[in-house]
Write an enzyme that holds these catalytic residues in place. Structure first.
Site, PDB file in Angstrom:
ATOM      1  N   HIS A  65       0.819  -1.219   0.000  1.00  8.83           N
ATOM      2  CA  HIS A  65       0.000   0.000   0.000  1.00  8.83           C
ATOM      3  C   HIS A  65       0.846   1.259   0.000  1.00  8.83           C
ATOM      4  O   HIS A  65       1.885   1.344   0.651  1.00  8.83           O
ATOM      5  CB  HIS A  65      -0.983   0.003   1.177  1.00  8.83           C
ATOM      6  CG  HIS A  65      -0.367   0.106   2.533  1.00  8.83           C
ATOM      7  ND1 HIS A  65      -0.136   1.306   3.156  1.00  8.83           N
ATOM      8  CD2 HIS A  65       0.055  -0.843   3.398  1.00  8.83           C
ATOM      9  CE1 HIS A  65       0.390   1.098   4.346  1.00  8.83           C
ATOM     10  NE2 HIS A  65       0.532  -0.208   4.525  1.00  8.83           N
ATOM     11  N   ASP A 182       6.484   2.225   6.076  1.00  9.19           N
ATOM     12  CA  ASP A 182       5.218   1.481   6.052  1.00  9.19           C
ATOM     13  C   ASP A 182       4.257   2.274   5.155  1.00  9.19           C
ATOM     14  O   ASP A 182       3.718   3.282   5.584  1.00  9.19           O
ATOM     15  CB  ASP A 182       4.664   1.369   7.475  1.00  9.19           C
ATOM     16  CG  ASP A 182       3.264   0.799   7.532  1.00  9.19           C
ATOM     17  OD1 ASP A 182       2.829   0.145   6.567  1.00  9.19           O
ATOM     18  OD2 ASP A 182       2.584   1.032   8.549  1.00  9.19           O
ATOM     19  N   GLU A 216      -5.089   1.136   2.884  1.00 15.74           N
ATOM     20  CA  GLU A 216      -4.767   0.115   3.883  1.00 15.74           C
ATOM     21  C   GLU A 216      -4.775   0.675   5.299  1.00 15.74           C
ATOM     22  O   GLU A 216      -5.221   0.004   6.234  1.00 15.74           O
ATOM     23  CB  GLU A 216      -3.404  -0.498   3.574  1.00 15.74           C
ATOM     24  CG  GLU A 216      -3.097  -1.776   4.359  1.00 15.74           C
ATOM     25  CD  GLU A 216      -2.460  -1.523   5.723  1.00 15.74           C
ATOM     26  OE1 GLU A 216      -2.375  -2.470   6.524  1.00 15.74           O
ATOM     27  OE2 GLU A 216      -2.056  -0.372   5.989  1.00 15.74           O
ATOM     28  N   GLU A 217      -4.254   1.894   5.471  1.00 16.67           N
ATOM     29  CA  GLU A 217      -4.141   2.450   6.820  1.00 16.67           C
ATOM     30  C   GLU A 217      -5.499   2.687   7.470  1.00 16.67           C
ATOM     31  O   GLU A 217      -5.582   2.865   8.687  1.00 16.67           O
ATOM     32  CB  GLU A 217      -3.335   3.751   6.799  1.00 16.67           C
ATOM     33  CG  GLU A 217      -1.870   3.591   6.412  1.00 16.67           C
ATOM     34  CD  GLU A 217      -1.045   2.816   7.427  1.00 16.67           C
ATOM     35  OE1 GLU A 217      -1.592   2.405   8.468  1.00 16.67           O
ATOM     36  OE2 GLU A 217       0.150   2.602   7.176  1.00 16.67           O
ATOM     37  N   ASP A 237       4.011  -6.034   3.411  1.00 13.65           N
ATOM     38  CA  ASP A 237       3.865  -4.861   4.266  1.00 13.65           C
ATOM     39  C   ASP A 237       5.137  -4.731   5.101  1.00 13.65           C
ATOM     40  O   ASP A 237       6.231  -4.797   4.564  1.00 13.65           O
ATOM     41  CB  ASP A 237       2.603  -4.979   5.125  1.00 13.65           C
ATOM     42  CG  ASP A 237       2.019  -3.626   5.477  1.00 13.65           C
ATOM     43  OD1 ASP A 237       2.793  -2.758   5.930  1.00 13.65           O
ATOM     44  OD2 ASP A 237       0.802  -3.421   5.314  1.00 13.65           O
ATOM     45  N   HIS A 317       4.917   3.272  12.616  1.00 11.45           N
ATOM     46  CA  HIS A 317       3.939   4.356  12.793  1.00 11.45           C
ATOM     47  C   HIS A 317       4.510   5.518  13.604  1.00 11.45           C
ATOM     48  O   HIS A 317       3.788   6.226  14.286  1.00 11.45           O
ATOM     49  CB  HIS A 317       2.634   3.850  13.409  1.00 11.45           C
ATOM     50  CG  HIS A 317       1.764   3.148  12.421  1.00 11.45           C
ATOM     51  ND1 HIS A 317       0.415   2.954  12.604  1.00 11.45           N
ATOM     52  CD2 HIS A 317       2.042   2.601  11.213  1.00 11.45           C
ATOM     53  CE1 HIS A 317      -0.098   2.314  11.570  1.00 11.45           C
ATOM     54  NE2 HIS A 317       0.879   2.083  10.708  1.00 11.45           N
TER      55      HIS A 317
END
Length: 344
Positions: A65, A182, A216-217, A237, A317
């Site tokens: 993603h 990510d 995706e998030e 991922d 994150h």
């Protein structure tokens, strides 16, 4: 590998919070056009590539993603500061002090800094102890504004997207440090996989679809546009690192289970067999607070064999980092996987 690192650097430098990914999708589309690979834009805004294989009855589906964490303008405060609403699963403390960009609905871009309202220790006794939350954190615009009306005149309003400065850096020791590894690190790996298949004129054993997803998030990036012939679905991922985790920054991480439950056991064993056979450094791990496009596809009701792999990412994150050895291991596993026999 330097080519991969430079591609990641370019990708993370393009703002693309979930819901506002058109620019980075256009960049990926141009990359594919330049290597003469056709792609198709989905109504969701993702990008789908199909590589026709020897077997067209059973298909593979891989995804990474391109959307990232971000925020929106929740409110304009009377003093001209902006209140935030977060996009994606992260904590306010991870963006304190970060430079950011605000994109208005008419395409204007303004810069700012995300700060606590109680930032100055010379003024606020609770500067260090006040909770980092939506009430206390705000954007200080790099514009001469002191009222809500001043901000409105710039064209900034509720719902405008906020993206974070990636602060990308590649070190001599082989690390890449940046926000949004990510999952742009894995997007770069899939693009290089497509390029290699094209340049080396490889015919894969099965027709293989590669989706660059863009939601995706927020939980639903890769749960559609899956052809009915698809048997195996592999999300590419990141491997989550921390206390109690086996994943590191130098190997490919193979996920056994995340918050959605176990991934397909036979596919996991197949992936482990591939890394052992081809002497690829790896770790098998469980990610306790995690979900992927593959798990989203399963929740949507697709009848699939699903798996999850990725490079190990430190401080996910937040202020992320990985090493070129982990990227290399993940790329090598992907290359072997797309040429291998299916589990069933």
């Amino acid at each position: 590998m330097s080519e991969t690192l430079q591609l990641i650097k370019k990708l993370v430098s393009i703002p693309s919070p979930s819901g506002n990914t058109a620019e980075v999708i256009s960049y990926v589309e141009t990359f594919l056009n330049n290597i003469e690979v056709e792609s198709h834009r989905t109504y969701k805004g993702g990008l789908l590539v199909t590589l026709k294989g020897e077997n067209h009855d059973k298909h593979r589906f891989l995804t990474a993603h391109v959307d990232t964490l971000g925020a929106m303008v929740k409110d304009i405060k009377p003093n001209g500061r902006l209140k935030l609403d977060l996009i994606g699963g992260f904590r306010y403390n991870s963006i304190e002090g970060e430079y950011c960009e605000i994109e208005t609905s008419n395409g204007e871009v303004y810069t700012g800094t995300i700060l606590m309202h109680q930032t100055s220790v010379h003024v606020y006794k609770d500067a260090g102890t006040a909770e980092r939350n939506q009430t206390n954190m705000e954007i200080r615009l790099d514009e001469k504004v002191s009222t809500k009306e001043d901000v409105k005149q710039l064209g900034i309003d509720v719902g405008d997207f906020v993206s974070f400065d990636p602060r990308v850096s590649i070190t001599k020791s082989g690390y890449i440090k940046s926000r949004h590894l990510d999952d742009k690190a894995s997007v770069a790996l899939l693009l290089n996989l497509i390029k290699r298949v094209k340049e080396e004129h490889v015919t894969l054993p099965y027709t293989t679809h590669i989706l660059i997803s863009n939601n995706e998030e927020i939980g639903y990036g890769g749960n559609s546009n899956i052809p009915p012939q698809t048997v195996e679905y592999l999300a590419v991922d990141m491997g989550a690192m921390g206390d109690g985790q086996s994943t590191d920054e130098y190997t490919v991480s193979i996920c056994a289970k995340d918050s959605s439950g176990p991934y397909h056991y036979e596919l996991r064993k197949h992936l482990v067999n591939l890394v052992k056979t081809h002497d690829i450094s790896y770790r098998v791990d469980i990610y306790p607070f995690y979900g992927s496009d593959a798990s989203a596809a399963m929740r949507a009701g697709h009848d699939l064999i699903h798996g999850l792999i990725g490079p190990g990412i430190d401080s996910s994150h937040a202020f992320e980092r990985t090493h070129q050895e982990s990227l290399d291991a993940t790329g090598r596993l992907l290359w072997q996987y797309v040429q291998s026999e299916m589990v069933y």
